[in-house]
Write an enzyme that holds these catalytic residues in place. Structure first.
Site, PDB file in Angstrom:
ATOM      1  N   HIS A 114       0.785  -1.236   0.000  1.00 22.18           N
ATOM      2  CA  HIS A 114       0.000   0.000   0.000  1.00 22.18           C
ATOM      3  C   HIS A 114       0.818   1.287   0.000  1.00 22.18           C
ATOM      4  O   HIS A 114       0.228   2.365  -0.005  1.00 22.18           O
ATOM      5  CB  HIS A 114      -0.944   0.003   1.205  1.00 22.18           C
ATOM      6  CG  HIS A 114      -0.264  -0.100   2.541  1.00 22.18           C
ATOM      7  ND1 HIS A 114      -0.932   0.071   3.737  1.00 22.18           N
ATOM      8  CD2 HIS A 114       1.034  -0.353   2.899  1.00 22.18           C
ATOM      9  CE1 HIS A 114      -0.104  -0.080   4.746  1.00 22.18           C
ATOM     10  NE2 HIS A 114       1.096  -0.347   4.266  1.00 22.18           N
ATOM     11  N   HIS A 115       2.142   1.200   0.033  1.00 19.34           N
ATOM     12  CA  HIS A 115       2.949   2.430   0.064  1.00 19.34           C
ATOM     13  C   HIS A 115       3.363   2.920  -1.325  1.00 19.34           C
ATOM     14  O   HIS A 115       3.774   4.085  -1.457  1.00 19.34           O
ATOM     15  CB  HIS A 115       4.224   2.223   0.890  1.00 19.34           C
ATOM     16  CG  HIS A 115       3.978   2.000   2.347  1.00 19.34           C
ATOM     17  ND1 HIS A 115       3.230   2.856   3.119  1.00 19.34           N
ATOM     18  CD2 HIS A 115       4.380   0.998   3.180  1.00 19.34           C
ATOM     19  CE1 HIS A 115       3.178   2.408   4.352  1.00 19.34           C
ATOM     20  NE2 HIS A 115       3.859   1.279   4.432  1.00 19.34           N
ATOM     21  N   ALA A 116       3.315   2.077  -2.327  1.00 22.34           N
ATOM     22  CA  ALA A 116       3.771   2.486  -3.654  1.00 22.34           C
ATOM     23  C   ALA A 116       2.922   3.651  -4.160  1.00 22.34           C
ATOM     24  O   ALA A 116       1.698   3.640  -4.061  1.00 22.34           O
ATOM     25  CB  ALA A 116       3.690   1.315  -4.625  1.00 22.34           C
TER      26      ALA A 116
END
Length: 391
Positions: free
Chosen positions: A132-134
């Protein structure tokens, strides 16, 4: 609607490997799948499906073309990784085949979304996902392609009018929030350790969505040290009411296991038992508010033997309609497999010996001196009025 659950799995997802010593050890994925198999979940309750890797046009639903080109170049020649795209860093070292492995994980989450929306399955799980950080134009926090955002974007492309995203990873779901910051069709809810004490330093309750999408981003910033009772109190004080008001067509949830008290990279104190309780609640909320349509993803989790396989096997079993009693002994064959692969001793049971309980926020009263209650109220004040709810 078949009513069956799908587990998205291709052994090649274990090729998402940043190298020796990196916390994101792909053995956590292999051990989870072996535990799923040890309980026989792949024989009957679940249909195990390997989806194709996400192609260029699919990845472009979220990511910029120049970033995709940079990932491909680094994948072919890791030494050429462009650090301006977050590649070749300590968090995201470049490795050969990085594009292919990342696109394959993304493809499993997109495949899960397509199966649920198209009716091939009521629930679909991709525990290799939840990266979920990309960001649209860069890698971050061990994440190259944002499979969660891609699954949501695909659901919108297929005709979903409202998608709710519920993220209970210890880290803020910043990349998914960023992807849909201005889109009122997507409600992103993230419960995470407070940004003062943990990467990525975002996820303040005042982050509530862009112009025209006010209230579509929801952030619960939990104090370091929060345990089962506080974590569950916060979840139930925020998530059910918002889902009831938003009325999503489908729920996508991210179940990072790094909230656990044994996780080496964060500071919450949650048990496997509480993580299981939240998975049960997400399942129930999907049936209550989204006609049962539920896409469940993995995420972080760096206690790769003791925590991750048990947490995500519980998640998979719940989606399959065959939940595992927490007191169940872990199969001996799996424990032998753990030792063979890691030279570590495996846990004996599917429980940490906890019986998670919490005080309901509405019935139990608000304590103005309690940091957990302060965090919950800050979130409710920030976003509940935008949904016609009282804080």
């Amino acid at each position: 609607m078949s009513g069956r659950a799908q587990l998205m799995w291709d052994e090649a997802v274990t090729g998402y490997d940043f190298g020796p010593g990196h916390p994101m050890d792909p053995v956590r994925l292999a051990l989870t799948m072996r535990l799923v198999e040890a309980y026989g979940l792949d024989r009957g309750p679940l249909e195990v499906v390997a989806a194709a890797a996400a192609g260029h046009s699919m990845l472009r639903l979220v990511h910029r073309a120049d970033y995709l080109d940079a990932v491909r170049r680094a994948s072919a020649d890791p030494a050429s990784a462009d650090i301006s795209y977050g590649l070749g860093t300590v968090d995201d070292p470049a490795f050969a085949g990085m594009h292919e492995a990342s696109a394959l994980i993304a493809g499993q989450s997109v495949g899960a979304a397509e199966a649920v929306w198209g009716g091939a399955a009521l629930h679909a799980v991709n525990f290799a996902g939840g990266l979920h950080h990309a960001m649209p134009g860069g890698a971050a926090g061990f994440c190259v392609y944002n499979d969660a955002a891609l699954a949501i974007a695909r659901l919108l492309e297929l005709g979903a009018r409202r998608v709710a995203y519920v993220d209970v990873d210890v880290h803020h779901g910043d990349g998914v929030q960023a992807a849909f910051w201005d889109d009122p069709r997507v409600l992103t809810i993230s419960l995470h350790e407070h940004p003062r004490t943990l990467f990525p330093g975002t996820g303040w309750p005042t982050e509530t969505g862009g112009a025209g999408a006010e209230g579509s981003a929801v952030n619960v910033a939990l104090p370091a040290g929060t345990g089962d009772a506080g974590w569950l109190r916060a979840f139930h004080a925020v998530v059910p009411e918002l889902l009831g008001a938003f009325r999503p067509d489908v729920i996508v949830s991210q179940h990072g296991a790094d909230t656990h008290f044994d996780d080496p990279l964060a500071h919450l104190a949650v048990s496997v038992d509480a993580q299981r309780a939240v998975a049960v609640s997400c399942h129930e909320l999907a049936h209550e508010h989204a006609a049962g349509r539920w896409v469940a993803l993995g995420g972080g989790g760096y206690a790769v033997v003791d925590v991750v396989p048990r947490s995500w096997t519980h998640l998979t079993a719940i989606a399959a309609g065959r939940p595992i009693d927490p007191g169940t002994p872990v199969p001996e064959a799996w424990r032998h497999e753990v030792f063979r692969r890691t030279r570590q001793l495996a846990p004996q049971r599917m429980t940490d010996g906890r019986e998670p309980r919490w005080r309901d926020f509405a019935d139990g009263g608000y304590d103005p001196a309690d940091r957990l209650d302060q965090a919950v109220l800050a979130t409710r004040r920030a976003v509940f009025p935008a949904h016609g709810l009282l804080p």
